[in-house]
Design a protein around this motif. Structure first.
Motif: not given
Length: 409
Positions: A139, A158-159, A162, A190, A193, A405
């Motif tokens: 990010t 992070q996406s 998630r 990661r 997320g 994110v």
């Protein structure tokens, strides 16, 4: 009379010069660009533990060769200068300085790795040199406020975390998750997320999270630790080599948890095949790209175009290596930005156009995925699809997903 003649002559010269080529006066260049070429710099691990990623840089070079053969971008050839950094941040710093101060490139493009790009991010931003389409989903490479000269390309780590969390919660009511992650910002991103996506059940659901250094020769002990923790789901947030080792080690132990692997480590050729395709059955991952091996895409015009490109410009490339598709898409995106720049090839305009991509459809992106950026949105790809490995290839399933994110403050 002499004064009148002088005035008339001057007026004529101004009109004549302007009529020769009005665009000349409008052309703007910074270091690394002129009427003939655009210098683009890159670092890539052509050697070292992460050399499987080298196909990314080789595909980009092949794509620019194709573009140059067709006349270049707005009449200018792309001079792609790519150096080996062996996936070593100190080497990345050395090679990046060489590109900026020695080769005098206009911009950096598509360099691989989170710690590698982080090591040169402040330097490039202080210099006002675009650090475009970083090959990392961290990010920090979308933080337009702190680093206005840096932009990533892939969906963020992070996406990914998630989306994996959502899949787990939807399909496993009481999960015991073991996480394998590389010990750097990409692994940590990661994991964050995943924790965010699991929400209030994160502490209970994550049975163990074990780290490893990228240079470690084996991660066998980490896999043994995850098995001992009672994990029935393993999430591998790590490198291609470590992911391949993890798949193989689980098979050796006779351990068959649900296994989710990162998008950067799901290539059939360099990850799954070395681990044994029979050991990779049922793996879950994500993608934003089409799979040329998908029978349903046999007549897809974009897949045909990509195949023809590979056959002509990168015949030694492995069509089962997802990095060849990724490199193709990276290069296409940069060409789109340079086309939008027109005759204003200043670094400021390069960034302005990179942040001005709206609904861009590239043929090898999976259906429903587009590239979108803006002055306050430095995350080009924010949609993905889940996929499962079956037989000898990945098969997508479910709808297009988003795990957005926001830019870190």
């Amino acid at each position: 009379m002499r004064h009148a003649i002088a005035v008339s002559t001057a007026a004529f010269l101004v009109a004549f010069v302007g009529s020769i080529n009005p665009s000349i006066a409008q052309r703007k260049y910074d270091q690394g660009a002129d009427d003939a070429q655009i210098k683009v710099g890159n670092t890539m691990p052509y050697s070292g533990p992460q050399s499987p990623f080298a196909s990314l840089g080789r595909t980009e070079a092949a794509y620019f060769k194709m573009i140059n053969g067709k006349g270049g971008v707005n009449g200018r050839k792309i001079n792609f200068i790519s150096y080996d950094d062996a996936y070593s941040p100190p080497k990345t710093v050395e090679q990046t300085r060489r590109l900026v101060e020695g080769d005098e490139v206009l911009l950096l493009f598509g360099a691989l790795g989170t710690p590698q790009n982080a090591a040169v991010q402040k330097y490039l931003n202080a210099k006002g040199v675009p650090q475009l389409f970083v090959a990392s989903g961290a990010t920090r490479f979308g933080n337009y406020k702190a680093f206005p000269w840096t932009m990533g390309w892939p969906s963020t780590y992070q996406s990914e975390g998630r989306i994996f969390a959502k899949y787990i919660l939807d399909n496993h009511p009481d999960p015991k998750i073991g996480v394998l992650l590389q010990n750097d910002d990409s692994g940590q991103d990661r994991l964050k997320g995943l924790r965010d996506g699991l929400g209030p059940v994160a502490e209970r659901a994550i049975a163990a999270a074990v780290r490893h250094e990228v240079g470690e020769p084996t991660i066998d002990s980490q896999i043994v630790t995850l098995k001992a923790a009672g994990a029935d789901i393993v999430v591998s947030f790590t490198t291609p080599k470590a992911t391949s080792q993890a798949i193989k080690k689980m098979a050796e132990l006779g351990w068959k948890p649900t296994h989710l692997v990162s998008a950067t480590s799901n290539a059939v050729s360099s990850v799954l095949r070395p681990a044994g395709l029979e050991n990779a059955q049922g793996l879950i991952s994500i993608t934003s790209m089409k799979d040329p091996e998908d029978p349903s895409l046999r007549d897809d015009s974009a897949v045909k175009e990509w195949t023809a490109f590979m056959d002509k410009y990168y015949p030694d490339g492995d069509k089962n290596d997802s990095n060849t598709i990724r490199g193709y898409l990276f290069a296409q995106t940069l060409v789109k930005v340079l086309e939008q720049c027109g005759d204003d090839l200043t670094r400021e305009n390069v960034m302005r156009q990179a942040a001005n991509l709206h609904g861009v459809v590239l043929g090898m992106l999976t259906d429903g995925v587009t590239i979108d950026t803006g002055p306050a949105d430095y995350f080009p790809i924010e949609q993905v699809r889940l996929m499962r490995f079956t037989g000898e290839r990945w098969q997508t399933f479910g709808p297009v997903l988003r795990g957005e994110v926001g830019s870190p403050e």
